[in-house]
Design an enzyme around this catalytic site. Structure first.
Site, PDB file in Angstrom:
ATOM      1  N   LYS A  65       0.841  -1.204   0.000  1.00 30.28           N
ATOM      2  CA  LYS A  65       0.000   0.000   0.000  1.00 30.28           C
ATOM      3  C   LYS A  65       0.873   1.251   0.000  1.00 30.28           C
ATOM      4  CE  LYS A  65      -3.897  -2.356   2.116  1.00 30.28           C
ATOM      5  NZ  LYS A  65      -4.814  -2.556   3.245  1.00 30.28           N
ATOM      6  N   GLN A 109      -4.737  -1.761   9.663  1.00 25.39           N
ATOM      7  CA  GLN A 109      -4.696  -3.060   8.981  1.00 25.39           C
ATOM      8  C   GLN A 109      -5.249  -4.159   9.895  1.00 25.39           C
ATOM      9  OE1 GLN A 109      -3.813  -3.317   5.770  1.00 25.39           O
ATOM     10  NE2 GLN A 109      -3.896  -5.539   5.617  1.00 25.39           N
ATOM     11  N   ASP A 132     -10.913   2.932   4.313  1.00 29.98           N
ATOM     12  CA  ASP A 132     -11.251   1.513   4.187  1.00 29.98           C
ATOM     13  C   ASP A 132     -12.761   1.318   4.014  1.00 29.98           C
ATOM     14  OD1 ASP A 132      -9.271  -0.423   4.125  1.00 29.98           O
ATOM     15  OD2 ASP A 132      -8.925  -0.377   6.294  1.00 29.98           O
TER      16      ASP A 132
HETATM   17  N1  L34 Z   1      -7.922  -2.572   7.360  1.00 26.35           N
HETATM   18  N2  L34 Z   1      -7.320  -4.699   6.672  1.00 26.35           N
HETATM   19  C1  L34 Z   1      -7.746  -3.457   6.353  1.00 26.35           C
HETATM   20  N3  L34 Z   1      -8.020  -3.079   5.088  1.00 26.35           N
HETATM   21  C2  L34 Z   1      -7.853  -3.952   4.065  1.00 26.35           C
HETATM   22  O1  L34 Z   1      -8.178  -3.605   2.814  1.00 26.35           O
HETATM   23  C3  L34 Z   1      -7.372  -5.234   4.345  1.00 26.35           C
HETATM   24  N4  L34 Z   1      -7.105  -6.170   3.360  1.00 26.35           N
HETATM   25  C4  L34 Z   1      -7.342  -7.582   3.629  1.00 26.35           C
HETATM   26  C5  L34 Z   1      -6.653  -7.916   4.959  1.00 26.35           C
HETATM   27  N5  L34 Z   1      -6.774  -6.885   5.964  1.00 26.35           N
HETATM   28  C6  L34 Z   1      -7.135  -5.599   5.686  1.00 26.35           C
HETATM   29  C7  L34 Z   1      -6.081  -6.052   2.479  1.00 26.35           C
HETATM   30  O2  L34 Z   1      -5.443  -5.034   2.320  1.00 26.35           O
HETATM   31  C8  L34 Z   1      -6.706  -8.250   2.447  1.00 26.35           C
HETATM   32  N6  L34 Z   1      -5.890  -7.216   1.832  1.00 26.35           N
HETATM   33  C9  L34 Z   1      -5.002  -7.444   0.753  1.00 26.35           C
HETATM   34  C10 L34 Z   1      -4.293  -6.416   0.163  1.00 26.35           C
HETATM   35  C11 L34 Z   1      -3.423  -6.641  -0.870  1.00 26.35           C
HETATM   36  C12 L34 Z   1      -3.240  -7.914  -1.355  1.00 26.35           C
HETATM   37  C13 L34 Z   1      -3.964  -8.945  -0.787  1.00 26.35           C
HETATM   38  C14 L34 Z   1      -4.821  -8.717   0.259  1.00 26.35           C
HETATM   39  C15 L34 Z   1      -2.267  -8.117  -2.460  1.00 26.35           C
HETATM   40  O3  L34 Z   1      -1.514  -7.259  -2.782  1.00 26.35           O
HETATM   41  N7  L34 Z   1      -2.230  -9.326  -3.035  1.00 26.35           N
HETATM   42  C16 L34 Z   1      -1.294  -9.653  -4.097  1.00 26.35           C
HETATM   43  C17 L34 Z   1      -0.218 -10.619  -3.610  1.00 26.35           C
HETATM   44  C18 L34 Z   1       0.495 -10.157  -2.407  1.00 26.35           C
HETATM   45  C19 L34 Z   1       1.523 -11.142  -1.874  1.00 26.35           C
HETATM   46  O4  L34 Z   1       2.514 -11.369  -2.573  1.00 26.35           O
HETATM   47  O5  L34 Z   1       1.320 -11.699  -0.775  1.00 26.35           O
HETATM   48  C20 L34 Z   1      -2.085 -10.314  -5.204  1.00 26.35           C
HETATM   49  O6  L34 Z   1      -1.640 -10.249  -6.337  1.00 26.35           O
HETATM   50  O7  L34 Z   1      -3.144 -10.879  -4.923  1.00 26.35           O
END
Ligand code: L34
Length: 306
Positions: A65, A109, A132
């Site tokens: 982020k 988070q 959020d």
């Molecule tokens: N407060 N908590 C708050 N806000 C959120 O919006 C989240 N979320 C979820 C968990 N807790 C939170 C996220 O940010 C899930 N989440 C999230 C954000 C980004 C990614 C996955 C979940 C992401 O970037 N995924 C990548 C792979 C990342 C890696 O290598 O681990 C993808 O391509 O799916």
């Protein structure tokens, strides 16, 4: 062989919904707008993230982020606190960020350590800075169709449906999972008037009976159930659009990291049946981040709260 039989033999495979491409398009748009703001001599949006403890996945997401914020020219700050931070202390951090005029929007988070009441923390965030979209005021606005911050993951999924021009009107949309941050808001948004929306929505959860009968009827299947590989091909209708919100680290000795990422959907088999499918990684995850930046820009512009 007749032409019909030849066609049947062709291996069908779904079109991959490319979350990286769509998130890049959204970030490019945000970047342009931020540059215009800065050109006017203003500071531009500033996003803050609060992280408590050392959950490795949370660390990764918060780092992404911060990096994404910088990539669109936004300021970003991360506030890190140890696992044993008390609820009282964290509430003070929220008060501080609510008051700080330099911070336009912030997130805490999740998940938080077990001794902290997440609802209490979320309720303390000023709705005007709740990028959020988790505060009850923003959830309520979303539910009755008033403008406010939409939760980032559902908003990101709407962007994916739009980008690929996926028809939602009158379609059966089945949502698996009733969490406050994905399943529940997603079901509400898909049933709203307009596009994407106007769907007939069914929300399924752990107590749902005859799940497979319901999912087999889904034209659009949105899966946020938190179980790796839960949705198998026998649960999916031919030609369905499948959106996989799950993200799990499973052991993989061949990978340098020691794990690989998988979703809630058995991707390799379901993709043979679906018309469109999101991969994990590279599907919904990047959209969550881009939508958060979009909300932060809106917070800066005071689009919903004066
Ligand atoms: N407060 N908590 C708050 N806000 C959120 O919006 C989240 N979320 C979820 C968990 N807790 C939170 C996220 O940010 C899930 N989440 C999230 C954000 C980004 C990614 C996955 C979940 C992401 O970037 N995924 C990548 C792979 C990342 C890696 O290598 O681990 C993808 O391509 O799916």
């Amino acid at each position: 062989m007749t032409q019909k039989k030849q066609e049947d033999k062709k291996v069908k495979t779904a079109k991959i919904i490319d979350g990286k491409e769509v998130s890049k398009a959204l970030k490019d748009k945000i970047k342009k707008e931020v540059a215009e703001i800065i050109d006017k001599g203003e500071d531009g949006p500033h996003l803050a993230a609060v992280i408590v403890g050392n959950d490795p996945a949370s660390e990764t997401y918060v780092k992404s982020k911060e990096k994404a914020a910088h990539s669109v020219g936004m300021m970003s700050s991360v506030y890190r606190y140890p696992e044993n931070t008390s609820e009282e202390e964290l509430l003070k951090v929220i008060d501080f960020l609510n008051e700080d005029p330099d911070i336009d929007g912030f997130i805490v988070q999740l998940p938080l350590p077990g001794h902290i009441d997440e609802n209490k923390i979320i309720e303390r965030i000023s709705p005007a800075k709740d990028v959020d979209g988790f505060h009850p005021v923003n959830v309520g606005k979303m539910a009755i169709g008033q403008p406010g911050f939409l939760p980032a993951t559902p908003a990101g999924i709407l962007e994916l449906l739009k980008y690929y021009n996926i028809d939602t009107e009158g379609k059966n949309c089945v949502v698996l999972g009733r969490s406050n941050i994905v399943g529940s808001p997603m079901s509400i948004l898909m049933s709203k008037k307009g596009y994407p929306g106007n769907s007939t929505v069914t929300l399924c959860h752990s107590k749902t009976e005859n799940l497979k009968e319901i999912t087999k009827n889904a034209d659009i299947l949105i899966v946020a159930i938190g179980k790796p590989g839960f949705v198998t091909e026998d649960m999916v209708k031919d030609g369905a659009v499948v959106i996989d919100v799950g993200i799990h680290r499973v052991e993989d000795k061949e990978s340098p990291k020691g794990y690989k990422l998988v979703g809630d959907v058995d991707f390799e088999n379901v993709k043979k049946k679906a018309s469109y499918i999101t991969p994990v990684p590279g599907g919904v995850g990047p959209m969550t981040i881009a939508s958060l930046l979009n909300n932060t820009l809106k917070a800066y512009k005071k689009e919903y709260y004066k």
